[in-house]
Design a protein around this motif. Structure first.
Motif, PDB file in Angstrom:
ATOM      1  N   LEU A 179      -4.012 -32.056 -24.769  1.00 50.10           N
ATOM      2  CA  LEU A 179      -3.647 -31.820 -25.781  1.00 50.10           C
ATOM      3  C   LEU A 179      -3.902 -32.929 -27.066  1.00 50.10           C
ATOM      4  CD1 LEU A 179      -5.242 -29.408 -27.563  1.00 50.10           C
ATOM      5  CD2 LEU A 179      -2.960 -29.272 -28.553  1.00 50.10           C
ATOM      6  N   ARG A 180      -3.181 -34.086 -26.523  1.00 52.36           N
ATOM      7  CA  ARG A 180      -3.122 -35.152 -27.571  1.00 52.36           C
ATOM      8  C   ARG A 180      -4.183 -36.240 -27.527  1.00 52.36           C
ATOM      9  NH1 ARG A 180       2.376 -34.576 -26.717  1.00 52.36           N
ATOM     10  NH2 ARG A 180       1.983 -36.754 -25.186  1.00 52.36           N
ATOM     11  N   TRP A 181      -4.773 -36.535 -26.214  1.00 49.45           N
ATOM     12  CA  TRP A 181      -5.929 -36.909 -25.769  1.00 49.45           C
ATOM     13  C   TRP A 181      -7.059 -36.167 -25.989  1.00 49.45           C
ATOM     14  CZ3 TRP A 181      -4.409 -41.710 -25.393  1.00 49.45           C
ATOM     15  CH2 TRP A 181      -3.271 -42.076 -24.269  1.00 49.45           C
ATOM     16  N   ALA A 218     -18.796 -29.150 -15.263  1.00 48.16           N
ATOM     17  CA  ALA A 218     -17.419 -28.571 -15.304  1.00 48.16           C
ATOM     18  C   ALA A 218     -16.342 -27.205 -14.187  1.00 48.16           C
ATOM     19  CB  ALA A 218     -17.140 -28.584 -16.818  1.00 48.16           C
ATOM     20  N   ASP A 219     -17.407 -26.004 -14.007  1.00 49.39           N
ATOM     21  CA  ASP A 219     -16.948 -25.097 -13.412  1.00 49.39           C
ATOM     22  C   ASP A 219     -17.375 -26.304 -12.204  1.00 49.39           C
ATOM     23  OD1 ASP A 219     -17.453 -23.337 -15.441  1.00 49.39           O
ATOM     24  OD2 ASP A 219     -19.324 -22.524 -15.138  1.00 49.39           O
ATOM     25  N   ARG A 220     -17.911 -26.735 -11.500  1.00 44.20           N
ATOM     26  CA  ARG A 220     -18.259 -27.530 -10.320  1.00 44.20           C
ATOM     27  C   ARG A 220     -17.019 -28.424  -9.484  1.00 44.20           C
ATOM     28  NH1 ARG A 220     -24.978 -28.049  -9.856  1.00 44.20           N
ATOM     29  NH2 ARG A 220     -24.860 -25.446  -9.752  1.00 44.20           N
ATOM     30  N   GLY A 221     -15.921 -28.605 -11.328  1.00 41.72           N
ATOM     31  CA  GLY A 221     -15.193 -29.497 -10.773  1.00 41.72           C
ATOM     32  C   GLY A 221     -15.209 -31.574 -11.199  1.00 41.72           C
ATOM     33  N   HIS A 222     -16.758 -31.719 -11.946  1.00 44.42           N
ATOM     34  CA  HIS A 222     -16.931 -32.612 -12.400  1.00 44.42           C
ATOM     35  C   HIS A 222     -16.767 -32.878 -14.020  1.00 44.42           C
ATOM     36  CE1 HIS A 222     -19.321 -33.029  -8.365  1.00 44.42           C
ATOM     37  NE2 HIS A 222     -19.715 -31.748  -8.617  1.00 44.42           N
ATOM     38  N   VAL A 223     -15.707 -32.102 -14.489  1.00 43.04           N
ATOM     39  CA  VAL A 223     -15.577 -32.689 -15.831  1.00 43.04           C
ATOM     40  C   VAL A 223     -15.135 -33.738 -16.646  1.00 43.04           C
ATOM     41  CG1 VAL A 223     -12.878 -31.744 -15.467  1.00 43.04           C
ATOM     42  CG2 VAL A 223     -14.055 -31.137 -17.768  1.00 43.04           C
ATOM     43  N   GLN A 224     -14.516 -34.745 -15.274  1.00 46.20           N
ATOM     44  CA  GLN A 224     -13.995 -35.594 -16.116  1.00 46.20           C
ATOM     45  C   GLN A 224     -15.271 -36.834 -15.968  1.00 46.20           C
ATOM     46  OE1 GLN A 224     -11.088 -36.373 -17.223  1.00 46.20           O
ATOM     47  NE2 GLN A 224      -9.833 -34.752 -16.516  1.00 46.20           N
ATOM     48  N   THR A 225     -15.626 -36.806 -15.012  1.00 46.58           N
ATOM     49  CA  THR A 225     -17.648 -36.968 -14.771  1.00 46.58           C
ATOM     50  C   THR A 225     -18.132 -36.721 -16.372  1.00 46.58           C
ATOM     51  OG1 THR A 225     -17.384 -37.078 -12.657  1.00 46.58           O
ATOM     52  CG2 THR A 225     -19.126 -38.170 -13.878  1.00 46.58           C
ATOM     53  N   VAL A 226     -17.977 -35.716 -16.731  1.00 47.89           N
ATOM     54  CA  VAL A 226     -18.837 -35.254 -17.677  1.00 47.89           C
ATOM     55  C   VAL A 226     -18.341 -36.314 -19.144  1.00 47.89           C
ATOM     56  CG1 VAL A 226     -19.355 -33.889 -19.922  1.00 47.89           C
ATOM     57  CG2 VAL A 226     -19.834 -33.166 -16.725  1.00 47.89           C
ATOM     58  N   THR A 227     -17.107 -36.158 -19.361  1.00 52.88           N
ATOM     59  CA  THR A 227     -16.392 -36.332 -19.757  1.00 52.88           C
ATOM     60  C   THR A 227     -16.574 -38.495 -20.243  1.00 52.88           C
ATOM     61  OG1 THR A 227     -14.383 -35.245 -20.613  1.00 52.88           O
ATOM     62  CG2 THR A 227     -13.846 -37.343 -21.366  1.00 52.88           C
ATOM     63  N   GLY A 250     -14.057 -46.111 -29.599  1.00 52.48           N
ATOM     64  CA  GLY A 250     -12.876 -45.590 -29.879  1.00 52.48           C
ATOM     65  C   GLY A 250     -12.626 -44.554 -28.448  1.00 52.48           C
ATOM     66  N   THR A 251     -13.788 -43.514 -28.181  1.00 58.49           N
ATOM     67  CA  THR A 251     -13.779 -42.250 -27.575  1.00 58.49           C
ATOM     68  C   THR A 251     -13.391 -43.568 -25.404  1.00 58.49           C
ATOM     69  OG1 THR A 251     -16.368 -42.215 -26.982  1.00 58.49           O
ATOM     70  CG2 THR A 251     -15.165 -41.253 -29.077  1.00 58.49           C
ATOM     71  N   VAL A 252     -13.782 -44.103 -26.200  1.00 58.35           N
ATOM     72  CA  VAL A 252     -14.447 -44.920 -24.160  1.00 58.35           C
ATOM     73  C   VAL A 252     -12.728 -44.893 -24.180  1.00 58.35           C
ATOM     74  CG1 VAL A 252     -15.412 -46.498 -22.880  1.00 58.35           C
ATOM     75  CG2 VAL A 252     -16.636 -45.771 -24.640  1.00 58.35           C
ATOM     76  N   ALA A 253     -12.090 -45.631 -25.081  1.00 54.86           N
ATOM     77  CA  ALA A 253     -10.798 -46.480 -24.913  1.00 54.86           C
ATOM     78  C   ALA A 253      -9.479 -45.452 -24.872  1.00 54.86           C
ATOM     79  CB  ALA A 253     -10.250 -46.995 -25.944  1.00 54.86           C
ATOM     80  N   LEU A 254      -9.918 -44.260 -25.359  1.00 54.48           N
ATOM     81  CA  LEU A 254      -9.046 -42.781 -25.989  1.00 54.48           C
ATOM     82  C   LEU A 254      -9.550 -42.018 -23.374  1.00 54.48           C
ATOM     83  CD1 LEU A 254      -8.545 -41.116 -28.755  1.00 54.48           C
ATOM     84  CD2 LEU A 254      -7.249 -43.264 -27.490  1.00 54.48           C
ATOM     85  N   TRP A 255      -9.942 -42.033 -23.418  1.00 52.86           N
ATOM     86  CA  TRP A 255     -10.856 -41.767 -22.686  1.00 52.86           C
ATOM     87  C   TRP A 255      -9.994 -41.833 -21.507  1.00 52.86           C
ATOM     88  CZ3 TRP A 255     -13.366 -43.040 -17.957  1.00 52.86           C
ATOM     89  CH2 TRP A 255     -13.791 -42.136 -16.750  1.00 52.86           C
ATOM     90  N   VAL A 256     -10.264 -43.529 -21.825  1.00 57.53           N
ATOM     91  CA  VAL A 256      -9.460 -44.641 -20.127  1.00 57.53           C
ATOM     92  C   VAL A 256      -8.015 -44.438 -20.260  1.00 57.53           C
ATOM     93  CG1 VAL A 256      -9.102 -47.166 -19.617  1.00 57.53           C
ATOM     94  CG2 VAL A 256     -11.529 -45.712 -20.075  1.00 57.53           C
ATOM     95  N   LEU A 257      -7.512 -44.905 -21.506  1.00 58.75           N
ATOM     96  CA  LEU A 257      -5.908 -44.376 -21.422  1.00 58.75           C
ATOM     97  C   LEU A 257      -5.757 -42.903 -21.655  1.00 58.75           C
ATOM     98  CD1 LEU A 257      -4.901 -46.696 -25.121  1.00 58.75           C
ATOM     99  CD2 LEU A 257      -4.685 -46.917 -22.551  1.00 58.75           C
ATOM    100  N   GLU A 258      -6.298 -42.045 -21.331  1.00 60.18           N
ATOM    101  CA  GLU A 258      -5.837 -40.431 -20.625  1.00 60.18           C
ATOM    102  C   GLU A 258      -5.869 -40.813 -19.188  1.00 60.18           C
ATOM    103  OE1 GLU A 258      -7.760 -36.101 -19.687  1.00 60.18           O
ATOM    104  OE2 GLU A 258      -8.994 -37.240 -22.150  1.00 60.18           O
TER     105      GLU A 258
END
Length: 427
Positions: free
Chosen positions: A217-219, A275-284, A382-390
């Motif tokens: 949730l934080r990320w 996302a329903d097909r399991g690609h949620v991280q790719t979408v983000t 900043g969104t790219v950096a946070l996603w990589v850190l997540e």
């Protein structure tokens, strides 16, 4: 009808459409003022910086409503809560329609934002009614309605202001919100809160505790907040750009830009299906990268309408992908606390939007369109950096021994009593 039976039966297309329209109308009330800032400022004697605070007031009120009102969906009957909030929003829109000065307009706008969080009661309501395998599609459909309302509000407000002045926009939306309150009362099923053991103060403590005990949730809250901040930078500054040379557009013409943004919003259901097909991280990940890329086109748009259009479409598409993929992940965490998770997530999201709008007014005065584009690009990066850190953090956490469970920690947060820690099964 119980939650389990509702999930088994699925969500009808008609009801899903109604809920999607309801979220769109509620969101629209917070954004009618954006293409009308110059017009409102001239009539009420407000300068550009003060006029931009109308948008900030709406987003700040929305953020406050998210943290104070949305968690009630886990405690009280949800249909009653949604209907009450829609009816209250209609009343506050009437206050805006009759505002005699900037102070009254700012106050009524903040109150409208506070109660228009009824949209965020409807979103988890729809997720609860949906079959689990369709959650991504349902989130995408409802959020498409919300984003279309947000974006098309500009088009509608520009057209209506040409017909009857800027106050007409608020009169019309007040009537529509009252009508929607009636329709929701008639067609929504009764759905009680899932956790009636909590008092209201404990409910709020539990909502805040979600930030502490749910790392995901934080990320995701941070990523979404920066994304909406970047989104708000564009749509707040766009009015100031388009009313000046080389464009010199009218309010109604500026409002038509909502149609451009709508093209990006319509991709929400695609992101949900992925996302329903399991690609949620790719979408983000793709969404965060596209956010940065969009600002290169937007910067060129100071004197090129084509590049401005391209940048707006890409930015809206990217923001929608980031938002919907994050919601899909978070709504699966704790079904019994879905409204509290939504409250925590959306509060962070709209605080980001309010900060983005507030920064834009200051940056525009001192840096013009170039400064605005630098600000938007920095927030997007900043969104790219946070996603990589997540992703890095999630990989490290996978090998750690289990600690106190989230359920136990949340019990401690709401009762004040710490439960015993579980024994590490590897010891």
């Amino acid at each position: 009808m119980t939650t389990a039976r509702l999930q088994d039966s699925g969500l009808s297309r008609g009801l899903l459409l109604l809920m999607s329209v309801a979220t769109g109308l509620a969101a629209a009330g917070n954004y009618f003022a954006q293409p009308l800032l110059d017009l409102i400022g001239r009539e009420l004697g407000l300068g550009p910086s003060l006029a931009a605070l109308v948008v900030t007031a709406a987003q700040a009120g929305y953020a406050l409503g998210l943290i104070l009102l949305v968690p009630l969906g886990d405690l009280v009957e949800r249909r009653l809560l949604a209907v009450s909030l829609y009816a209250a929003t209609a009343v506050f829109l009437l206050m805006s329609a009759t505002a005699a000065n900037g102070t009254v307009l700012l106050a009524s706008t903040a109150l409208t934002g506070l109660t228009s969080v009824g949209a965020q009661v409807v979103v988890p309501f729809a997720v609860t009614l949906a079959a689990p395998a369709e959650r991504g599609r349902v989130v995408g459909t409802v959020m498409t309605g919300l984003m279309l309302g947000l974006l098309l509000a500009r088009t509608a407000s520009g057209a209506l202001s040409d017909v009857g002045g800027w106050r007409t926009v608020y009169w019309v939306n007040a009537v529509l919100m009252a009508l929607m309150a009636v329709l929701l009362r008639v067609f929504l099923p009764r759905l009680g809160g899932d956790d009636r053991r909590l008092s209201y103060p404990k409910l709020l403590r539990s909502t805040v505790a979600m930030y502490r005990y749910e790392p995901l949730l934080r990320w995701r809250a941070g990523i979404a907040a920066l994304s909406l901040a970047s989104f708000s930078v564009l749509w707040t500054a766009l009015t100031f750009l388009l009313v000046r040379p080389p464009y010199g557009w009218s309010e109604s013409a500026i409002g038509l830009f909502g149609l451009v943004g709508a093209a990006g919003a319509l991709t929400a259901t695609v992101a949900g299906r992925l996302a329903d097909r399991g690609h949620v991280q790719t979408v983000t990940g793709a969404g965060t990268v596209l956010l940065v890329a969009s600002w290169l086109a937007i910067a060129t748009g100071a004197r090129s309408l084509v590049w401005l259009l391209v940048g707006v479409i890409v930015l809206d598409l990217a923001h929608q992908a980031v938002l919907n993929s994050s919601q899909n992940v978070l709504y699966a965490l704790r079904p019994e606390a879905r409204n509290r998770i939504n409250s925590a997530f959306m509060t962070s999201l709209f605080i980001g939007g309010a900060v983005g709008s507030a920064l834009t007014s200051a940056v525009w005065v001192h840096g013009g369109w170039t400064g605005v584009c630098v600000l938007g690009a920095a927030l997007s990066a900043g969104t790219v950096a946070l996603w990589v850190l997540e992703r890095v953090t999630a990989g490290r956490a996978a090998g750690k021994p289990p600690q106190t469970s989230v359920d136990q920690e949340l019990t401690m947060a709401t009762t004040g009593h710490r439960p015993p820690r579980p024994t590490d099964p590897r010891s």
